[in-house]
Design a protein around this motif. Sequence first.
Motif, PDB file in Angstrom:
ATOM      1  N   ASP A 244      -7.507  -0.869   3.742  1.00  0.00           N
ATOM      2  CA  ASP A 244      -7.922   0.458   3.278  1.00  0.00           C
ATOM      3  C   ASP A 244      -7.487   0.643   1.829  1.00  0.00           C
ATOM      4  O   ASP A 244      -6.561   1.372   1.517  1.00  0.00           O
ATOM      5  CB  ASP A 244      -7.298   1.531   4.177  1.00  0.00           C
ATOM      6  CG  ASP A 244      -7.868   2.907   3.883  1.00  0.00           C
ATOM      7  OD1 ASP A 244      -8.915   2.973   3.215  1.00  0.00           O
ATOM      8  OD2 ASP A 244      -7.259   3.894   4.320  1.00  0.00           O
ATOM      9  N   PHE A 245      -8.201  -0.054   0.907  1.00  0.00           N
ATOM     10  CA  PHE A 245      -7.834   0.018  -0.488  1.00  0.00           C
ATOM     11  C   PHE A 245      -8.468   1.212  -1.189  1.00  0.00           C
ATOM     12  O   PHE A 245      -7.902   1.734  -2.140  1.00  0.00           O
ATOM     13  CB  PHE A 245      -8.240  -1.269  -1.216  1.00  0.00           C
ATOM     14  CG  PHE A 245      -7.350  -2.436  -0.886  1.00  0.00           C
ATOM     15  CD1 PHE A 245      -5.986  -2.346  -1.057  1.00  0.00           C
ATOM     16  CD2 PHE A 245      -7.881  -3.613  -0.412  1.00  0.00           C
ATOM     17  CE1 PHE A 245      -5.158  -3.412  -0.755  1.00  0.00           C
ATOM     18  CE2 PHE A 245      -7.067  -4.683  -0.115  1.00  0.00           C
ATOM     19  CZ  PHE A 245      -5.694  -4.577  -0.283  1.00  0.00           C
ATOM     20  N   GLY A 246      -9.641   1.624  -0.768  1.00  0.00           N
ATOM     21  CA  GLY A 246     -10.279   2.760  -1.406  1.00  0.00           C
ATOM     22  C   GLY A 246     -10.615   2.521  -2.863  1.00  0.00           C
ATOM     23  O   GLY A 246     -10.269   3.320  -3.730  1.00  0.00           O
ATOM     24  N   ILE A 247     -11.252   1.368  -3.176  1.00  0.00           N
ATOM     25  CA  ILE A 247     -11.564   1.019  -4.552  1.00  0.00           C
ATOM     26  C   ILE A 247     -12.666   1.932  -5.067  1.00  0.00           C
ATOM     27  O   ILE A 247     -13.706   2.087  -4.444  1.00  0.00           O
ATOM     28  CB  ILE A 247     -12.024  -0.456  -4.646  1.00  0.00           C
ATOM     29  CG1 ILE A 247     -11.024  -1.364  -3.939  1.00  0.00           C
ATOM     30  CG2 ILE A 247     -12.189  -0.873  -6.085  1.00  0.00           C
ATOM     31  CD1 ILE A 247     -11.496  -2.791  -3.815  1.00  0.00           C
ATOM     32  N   LYS A 248     -12.432   2.540  -6.234  1.00  0.00           N
ATOM     33  CA  LYS A 248     -13.421   3.412  -6.850  1.00  0.00           C
ATOM     34  C   LYS A 248     -13.646   2.971  -8.282  1.00  0.00           C
ATOM     35  O   LYS A 248     -12.704   2.715  -9.019  1.00  0.00           O
ATOM     36  CB  LYS A 248     -12.952   4.875  -6.813  1.00  0.00           C
ATOM     37  CG  LYS A 248     -12.814   5.445  -5.399  1.00  0.00           C
ATOM     38  CD  LYS A 248     -12.358   6.888  -5.453  1.00  0.00           C
ATOM     39  CE  LYS A 248     -12.206   7.458  -4.039  1.00  0.00           C
ATOM     40  NZ  LYS A 248     -11.744   8.881  -4.068  1.00  0.00           N
ATOM     41  N   ARG A 249     -14.909   2.876  -8.657  1.00  0.00           N
ATOM     42  CA  ARG A 249     -15.269   2.478 -10.017  1.00  0.00           C
ATOM     43  C   ARG A 249     -16.291   3.465 -10.568  1.00  0.00           C
ATOM     44  O   ARG A 249     -17.183   3.912  -9.852  1.00  0.00           O
ATOM     45  CB  ARG A 249     -15.877   1.069 -10.024  1.00  0.00           C
ATOM     46  CG  ARG A 249     -15.028   0.005  -9.357  1.00  0.00           C
ATOM     47  CD  ARG A 249     -13.818  -0.335 -10.221  1.00  0.00           C
ATOM     48  NE  ARG A 249     -12.836  -1.091  -9.484  1.00  0.00           N
ATOM     49  CZ  ARG A 249     -12.890  -2.403  -9.308  1.00  0.00           C
ATOM     50  NH1 ARG A 249     -13.883  -3.088  -9.824  1.00  0.00           N
ATOM     51  NH2 ARG A 249     -11.960  -3.027  -8.613  1.00  0.00           N
TER      52      ARG A 249
END
Length: 538
Positions: A244-249
């Motif tokens: 559950d890293f929740g990568i947002k770009r």
Amino acid sequence: MAPLLLELNGERAVVLLYICQILFSTPRSLLPQALSLSLLSLFALSVEISADDPSNPLSHFFKARPGASSGIMLGAVTLPGLMVSRLIQVSRLVSSHEDGVGELEYLIFQYWAASTICFSVLLFVCFILRYHHNRDNSICSLFHRDTKFGIVCMALFIGICCISYFGKPYGGQSATLMFLWVLCHGIAAVYLIQNILRTFPACVSVGEGLLVTAGIVIYFGDMLFYTASKILEYSASSKLVLGDFGIKRDEIRIIIQGMSLGLLLFPVFYKNVVKIWQCFACSSSSRDMSNHEIRESFVFYALLSFMLAVAVPSWMLFVHDFHMHPLLWVCNFVVSEPLKRLPLCVYWVAVIYVSVIWFYNISKNSTIERILLRKYYHLMAVSIFVPALIFQPKFLDLAFGAALAVFLVLEIIRVWRIWPLGHLVQQFMNAFTDHRDSDLLIVSHFSLLLGCALPIWLSSGGTDRPLAPFAGILSLGIGDTMASMVGHKYGVIRLSKTGKKTIEGTAAGITSVLAACSALLPLLAATALVLSYIGSDY
């Protein structure tokens, strides 16, 4: 430990002070990262001492940049130390706002990957020193000591990494996959640094090659990881596989990453296409061979256009919802605030044009040393970047990416001698190169650009230090310029036997940066007050 400290010189002492400051600021929640960074620093110091020994065999295996120290310690600890610093900032933001936990977890994952890269390359260098040593017994025992010390440090590092990963709440299978993915970074780094130092001999030192290798592997691994997360986004096992890293770009980061890595991979793609094309061209007539250079340049520009307009934007559209072609998105972003961004573009073009023409004429008609002449570009960078960073930081992010893409394209054209621009670019760059640059690869302008851009890019997710985005601009544009000028004219006491840096120049650089920070802080406060008063969203 004591023998290592006895070998300290000025440069190594500065690096250790940098590491100690980071460790002193690290909270208890980041204790595994602090311990692993300590191990990495000691191991890197040990390897550098052996590599800088006059009788070391490393020069027989790698042809590094002549006249420069190995720089192994600085190259090994820079990226992991920078990531720990960023982790400290993000952890403070998370503790105060209870947001960004996914970003923190992903940064920790990136830190372990960067540290594994540096440990793997250092261990690889250790084995080179061990198995290509001279027959002198003292040297042999020195290399044997480094190898054993490196294996112990690597074992402790793997143990700390395993404890950190398998203690996470998202499950053992995900932790195992993450651990294997981190190890793949180390294997890729060892392979890549060999190719860099052999393909571009005498262009970089071993430490610089290690820093470039770590950056490329981390950046490319991040791209692959983000692509995999998008592929598994709608899969029921995505949480199990990726955690559950929740990568947002945002759009700007996607565009910069895609363009940069696409242009880095383009030479390999172009080289293979040219080989295939030359196999068919061998059977052509002599009349056709007379136009070989023009045809090869046509192939180059056609493939480059395909890469920038089709291949790279296809990846961007896959991983992010742009609603339009990414190049059209860039144009729309620039003209969305025409009264702010278009005048800034005109200002940049005017300053760059006047500076380049002026400095180019000076370089041809003056006896000023090249290293001092190039420092004027550092001052030009301050005049260009500081106003944009204060008033248009998002636009500056995109401008840095565009400048990096232009630099990469021009360097590829120069190296491959692509008609008709290759000769012109080579002639222009010769006016600013010195003994530190190689005709095969010129990296000085990349160092200046990335040195100014990276602190801004790293601070784009939020920071509690107002001067953090200005770190590269202040250190390179002001600190490095003053250090070079003062050290060149008045420097006497050298920091190390192999390098040319002096204590006088270093003191001038530190003093100038402190003075610039003292002047910049009130300016930032006054600017923020004025912008808030007029209702800006700054």
